[in-house]
Design a protein around this motif. Structure first.
Motif, PDB file in Angstrom:
ATOM      1  N   MET A  73       4.965   6.050  12.590  1.00 20.07           N
ATOM      2  CA  MET A  73       3.661   5.498  12.227  1.00 20.07           C
ATOM      3  C   MET A  73       2.672   5.470  13.396  1.00 20.07           C
ATOM      4  SD  MET A  73       4.145   5.130   9.119  1.00 20.07           S
ATOM      5  CE  MET A  73       2.413   4.844   8.900  1.00 20.07           C
ATOM      6  N   LEU A 108       2.869   3.663  16.079  1.00 15.41           N
ATOM      7  CA  LEU A 108       2.745   2.337  16.695  1.00 15.41           C
ATOM      8  C   LEU A 108       3.471   2.284  18.033  1.00 15.41           C
ATOM      9  CD1 LEU A 108       3.410   0.269  13.460  1.00 15.41           C
ATOM     10  CD2 LEU A 108       1.202   0.682  14.517  1.00 15.41           C
ATOM     11  N   ILE A 127      -4.732  10.789  13.441  1.00 11.51           N
ATOM     12  CA  ILE A 127      -4.698   9.830  12.335  1.00 11.51           C
ATOM     13  C   ILE A 127      -4.504  10.524  10.981  1.00 11.51           C
ATOM     14  CG2 ILE A 127      -6.076   8.092  13.514  1.00 11.51           C
ATOM     15  CD1 ILE A 127      -8.470   9.045  11.818  1.00 11.51           C
ATOM     16  N   ARG A 134      -1.477   9.990   8.703  1.00 12.57           N
ATOM     17  CA  ARG A 134      -1.338   8.667   8.090  1.00 12.57           C
ATOM     18  C   ARG A 134      -2.011   8.594   6.717  1.00 12.57           C
ATOM     19  NH1 ARG A 134      -3.163   5.617  13.285  1.00 12.57           N
ATOM     20  NH2 ARG A 134      -1.907   6.855  14.694  1.00 12.57           N
ATOM     21  N   ARG A 135      -2.851   9.569   6.440  1.00 12.06           N
ATOM     22  CA  ARG A 135      -3.463   9.615   5.096  1.00 12.06           C
ATOM     23  C   ARG A 135      -2.411   9.930   4.040  1.00 12.06           C
ATOM     24  NH1 ARG A 135      -8.793   9.757   6.505  1.00 12.06           N
ATOM     25  NH2 ARG A 135      -9.224  10.875   8.413  1.00 12.06           N
ATOM     26  N   TYR A 182       2.942   2.700   4.235  1.00 14.92           N
ATOM     27  CA  TYR A 182       3.891   2.009   5.110  1.00 14.92           C
ATOM     28  C   TYR A 182       4.036   0.543   4.722  1.00 14.92           C
ATOM     29  CZ  TYR A 182       5.332  -0.350   9.465  1.00 14.92           C
ATOM     30  OH  TYR A 182       5.939  -1.150  10.391  1.00 14.92           O
ATOM     31  N   PRO A 227       5.788  -2.708   6.260  1.00 16.76           N
ATOM     32  CA  PRO A 227       6.538  -3.242   7.408  1.00 16.76           C
ATOM     33  C   PRO A 227       7.613  -4.234   6.986  1.00 16.76           C
ATOM     34  CG  PRO A 227       4.325  -4.152   7.348  1.00 16.76           C
ATOM     35  CD  PRO A 227       4.432  -3.230   6.185  1.00 16.76           C
ATOM     36  N   PHE A 252      -9.909  -3.160   1.610  1.00 17.19           N
ATOM     37  CA  PHE A 252      -9.897  -2.680   3.000  1.00 17.19           C
ATOM     38  C   PHE A 252      -9.005  -1.441   3.112  1.00 17.19           C
ATOM     39  CE2 PHE A 252      -7.155  -2.894   6.848  1.00 17.19           C
ATOM     40  CZ  PHE A 252      -8.079  -2.488   7.789  1.00 17.19           C
ATOM     41  N   ALA A 260     -10.123   2.209   4.299  1.00 18.28           N
ATOM     42  CA  ALA A 260      -9.464   2.847   5.442  1.00 18.28           C
ATOM     43  C   ALA A 260      -8.986   4.249   5.075  1.00 18.28           C
ATOM     44  CB  ALA A 260      -8.297   1.990   5.915  1.00 18.28           C
ATOM     45  N   HIS A 261      -8.603   4.422   3.825  1.00 21.38           N
ATOM     46  CA  HIS A 261      -8.124   5.740   3.378  1.00 21.38           C
ATOM     47  C   HIS A 261      -9.249   6.591   2.786  1.00 21.38           C
ATOM     48  CE1 HIS A 261      -3.859   5.404   4.196  1.00 21.38           C
ATOM     49  NE2 HIS A 261      -3.916   4.158   3.805  1.00 21.38           N
ATOM     50  N   PRO A 291       0.447  -3.732  12.834  1.00 18.04           N
ATOM     51  CA  PRO A 291       1.158  -2.626  12.172  1.00 18.04           C
ATOM     52  C   PRO A 291       0.509  -2.200  10.850  1.00 18.04           C
ATOM     53  CG  PRO A 291       2.723  -4.225  12.989  1.00 18.04           C
ATOM     54  CD  PRO A 291       1.363  -4.833  13.163  1.00 18.04           C
ATOM     55  N   LEU A 292       0.022  -3.176  10.082  1.00 19.70           N
ATOM     56  CA  LEU A 292      -0.603  -2.816   8.802  1.00 19.70           C
ATOM     57  C   LEU A 292      -1.948  -2.121   9.022  1.00 19.70           C
ATOM     58  CD1 LEU A 292       0.042  -5.746   6.305  1.00 19.70           C
ATOM     59  CD2 LEU A 292       0.815  -3.397   6.139  1.00 19.70           C
ATOM     60  N   ILE A 293      -2.664  -2.500  10.051  1.00 17.42           N
ATOM     61  CA  ILE A 293      -3.980  -1.902  10.302  1.00 17.42           C
ATOM     62  C   ILE A 293      -3.834  -0.500  10.883  1.00 17.42           C
ATOM     63  CG2 ILE A 293      -6.070  -2.094  11.734  1.00 17.42           C
ATOM     64  CD1 ILE A 293      -5.775  -5.127  11.432  1.00 17.42           C
ATOM     65  N   PHE A 294      -2.992  -0.376  11.912  1.00 14.42           N
ATOM     66  CA  PHE A 294      -2.931   0.911  12.620  1.00 14.42           C
ATOM     67  C   PHE A 294      -1.986   1.915  11.976  1.00 14.42           C
ATOM     68  CE2 PHE A 294      -4.672  -2.041  15.678  1.00 14.42           C
ATOM     69  CZ  PHE A 294      -5.845  -1.368  15.975  1.00 14.42           C
ATOM     70  N   SER A 295      -1.357   1.535  10.880  1.00 16.02           N
ATOM     71  CA  SER A 295      -0.613   2.531  10.105  1.00 16.02           C
ATOM     72  C   SER A 295      -1.561   3.239   9.144  1.00 16.02           C
ATOM     73  CB  SER A 295       0.528   1.861   9.338  1.00 16.02           C
ATOM     74  OG  SER A 295       0.008   0.878   8.473  1.00 16.02           O
ATOM     75  N   LYS A 296      -2.805   2.806   9.131  1.00 19.72           N
ATOM     76  CA  LYS A 296      -3.823   3.453   8.288  1.00 19.72           C
ATOM     77  C   LYS A 296      -4.630   4.431   9.150  1.00 19.72           C
ATOM     78  CE  LYS A 296      -3.963  -0.210   4.986  1.00 19.72           C
ATOM     79  NZ  LYS A 296      -2.557  -0.468   5.308  1.00 19.72           N
ATOM     80  N   PRO A 297      -5.292   5.380   8.512  1.00 21.88           N
ATOM     81  CA  PRO A 297      -6.030   6.365   9.319  1.00 21.88           C
ATOM     82  C   PRO A 297      -7.295   5.780   9.943  1.00 21.88           C
ATOM     83  CG  PRO A 297      -6.289   6.842   6.987  1.00 21.88           C
ATOM     84  CD  PRO A 297      -5.343   5.694   7.076  1.00 21.88           C
ATOM     85  N   LEU A 298      -7.103   4.851  10.870  1.00 24.12           N
ATOM     86  CA  LEU A 298      -8.234   4.225  11.578  1.00 24.12           C
ATOM     87  C   LEU A 298      -8.104   4.567  13.057  1.00 24.12           C
ATOM     88  CD1 LEU A 298      -8.013   0.725   9.875  1.00 24.12           C
ATOM     89  CD2 LEU A 298      -9.811   2.414   9.506  1.00 24.12           C
TER      90      LEU A 298
END
Lengths: 306, 255
Positions: free
Chosen positions: A50, A52, A72, A75-76, A80, A82, A99, A103-104, B98-105
């Motif tokens: 991912m 991270l 990035i 990730r589309r 995920y 957690p 949100f 983001a997508h 983790p929830l934010i940066f697992s997205k295409p941002l």
């Protein structure tokens, strides 16, 4: 071609080697169980996929394309979930899903329809409630919903059932079962019973190394043991003593209300049963005990640590 | 970028950060004028039953300026550091990362958004506070120089933004809330105080001087040229800190 391919992945946390030349292949549209004990390296692997965490060596490919921490775009295509999802408490579930839609880069005219669909799919009716008031199970459902909102090709779930009660666990497993064949699911868990219920294939990881990768069906087919469970009207200790006295019995121990024992073959079982009957044991139950994923897990770990 | 702007706005709005900062600015601005205007009366009342004779000169607009900038460089800055470091670190300390940066941002946009909201929030609060201050000062004192006051206010804003960019830079090196708060206070209280003792040569243009230049400019002790040069250097250093923050954050492990 595999949808997700990991080749020689390595990760060190100071002196600790968390991942040691890990390689695995996840096929399209399968549910892949990534199994291992706590601390085996499951979450570290997922965090590197991912973006991270950095990997210290090796490569990850999504549909043949290399995955880079700074890119990035991959990730589309991934959703995920957690292990312990933490959401902003002040947001409503619907607001967080919006949100995720933004983001997508989902077309804004489709946001509400997508949100309704995923809320329904995960059985979450409290879309207009603040997340701060949610139970752990509801947060887990929301985590799945936000991972599905952009219709990913690959859904990565990091121990989604480990913190849930039995009902919550069953609900999450039902969701995974419903997703089967609609997308690829990479499902990490240490609960082997759950993996056996929903996974097509498993990868068994320990101390950062993949020890086994096979389909659940092939593992079960490889079961060459003849283990049986017997219950009798007689005293269990007495039956156990009689079983242990028979040469053909390899192992015997009391379990629940009866005795579990192992013999070398089907033929040997007939002789054992005959001997018990001759010894005035009046059996009420006799069933074969199939090998579980847990047995395989313990066997493989024993082999590797021997 | 738009997604993160909206996400951060929601946080600032729903957790009442705008209200707290705006309310504090409003309160300090009004308090500054009233304290300056009625200080002699307050002293006289306080010592009314004693034999001490209090004879203070009539307050001027300079006293109002002094109260305003002293309140804002002390109390306001301290509160803003606490609030803004929480804004910067919250996603990591509360486990949202983790929830934010697992997205295409993009991580770059994440930091830029934090910086942007910080600038907007600080300047909007200062502007509103400045308007409140000028309104009451115009009523209670003579000689308010609005243009000079606005430039001083801008210089104060630049100083706060510089300090907050130092805080933002510290947040990407740690994973806690208290560490960047502590380090920022260390810079603010210790490093800046030591630098403030140096008033010659290039030290005249160091951003720490913006703690005192706004008032000194109004008092005519610092020229507009020196003030503008110091502002420009502070903005440049803030931009440098922002770039360094982005570069570090791009490589930061978030799990």
């Amino acid at each position: 071609m595999s949808l997700l391919s990991i080749k020689g992945l390595t990760k060190d946390f100071k002196a600790l080697r968390a991942l040691d030349d890990l390689s695995l292949e996840v096929q399209r549209n399968e549910v892949y169980g990534f199994i291992g004990r706590n601390g085996a390296g499951k979450t570290t692997t997922i965090n590197i996929i991912m973006g991270l965490l950095h990997g210290d060596g090796g490569e990850i490919y999504l549909d043949g394309e290399p995955v880079d921490m700074h890119d990035i775009n991959h990730r589309r295509r991934i959703g995920y979930v957690p292990d312990v999802p933490a959401f902003p408490r002040y947001l409503k579930a619907r607001e967080f899903l919006r949100f995720a839609c933004e983001a997508h880069e989902i077309d804004p005219t489709q946001h509400e329809a997508r949100i309704e669909t995923v809320l329904r799919d995960v059985g979450l009716e409290a879309g207009d409630r603040k997340i701060g008031t949610f139970s752990r199970g509801m947060k887990q459902r929301l985590a799945i919903a936000q991972a599905l909102v952009h219709k990913p090709e690959l859904l990565i779930m990091d121990e989604p059932t480990s913190a849930l009660d039995p009902i919550g666990r069953k609900d999450v497993l039902d969701i995974i079962a419903r997703l089967k064949n609609t997308m690829t699911v990479f499902y990490s868990t240490h609960i082997l019973d759950d993996a056996q219920k929903v996974c097509d294939r498993i990868g068994l990881i320990d101390r950062g190394k993949l020890l086994l990768e096979a389909s659940v069906a092939s593992i079960m087919r490889r079961d060459k043991t003849f283990r049986y469970y017997v219950e009798a009207e007689n005293d269990a200790d007495d039956v156990l003593k009689k079983l242990k006295a028979i040469d053909l019995v390899r192992e015997a121990f009391i379990e629940a209300h009866g005795i579990t024992f192992e013999v070398a073959s089907q033929e040997a079982l007939k002789d054992v049963v005959r001997t018990l009957v001759d010894a005035d044991v009046s059996m009420t139950t006799l069933t074969r005990k199939a090998k579980t994923l847990e047995d395989v897990f313990i066997e493989v770990l024993d082999e590797n640590h021997a | 970028m738009k997604t993160m702007l909206r996400y951060d706005f929601t946080y600032l709005w729903k957790t009442f950060k705008f209200v707290v900062m705006g309310g504090l600015g409003f309160f300090l601005a009004g308090l500054s004028v009233l304290t300056a205007r009625f200080m002699p009366e307050i002293f006289r009342l306080a010592f009314a039953d004693s034999d001490i004779i209090i004879d203070l000169p009539d307050p001027t607009v300079m006293d109002a300026y002094e109260q305003f900038f002293s309140n804002f460089t002390d109390l306001f800055v301290i509160v803003v550091i606490f609030l803004m470091v929480a804004f910067f670190t919250r996603d990591e300390t509360a486990g949202h990362a983790p929830l934010i940066f697992s997205k295409p941002l993009r991580r770059r946009n994440y930091i830029l958004t934090k910086s942007l909201w910080m600038v907007v929030t600080v300047f909007a609060t200062l502007l509103m506070s400045g308007l409140v201050f000028m309104y009451y000062t115009a009523f209670l004192f003579d000689g308010l120089d609005m243009a000079r006051f606005m430039l001083s206010l801008f210089a104060l804003g630049v100083f706060i933004i510089f300090l907050l960019h130092i805080a933002l830079f510290f947040t990407v090196w740690t994973k806690t809330y208290l560490a960047p708060v502590g380090l920022t206070f260390l810079v603010f209280l210790l490093v800046f105080s030591l630098l403030n003792m140096l008033q010659r040569g290039v030290f005249r243009f160091f951003p720490n001087q913006l703690m005192r230049y706004p008032l000194r400019y109004l008092q005519g002790e610092v020229s507009g040229g020196v003030l503008w040069a110091t502002i420009a250097i502070a903005i440049g250093l803030s931009a440098g800190l922002l770039l360094a923050t982005i570069a570090k954050f791009e490589e930061k492990e978030l799990a």
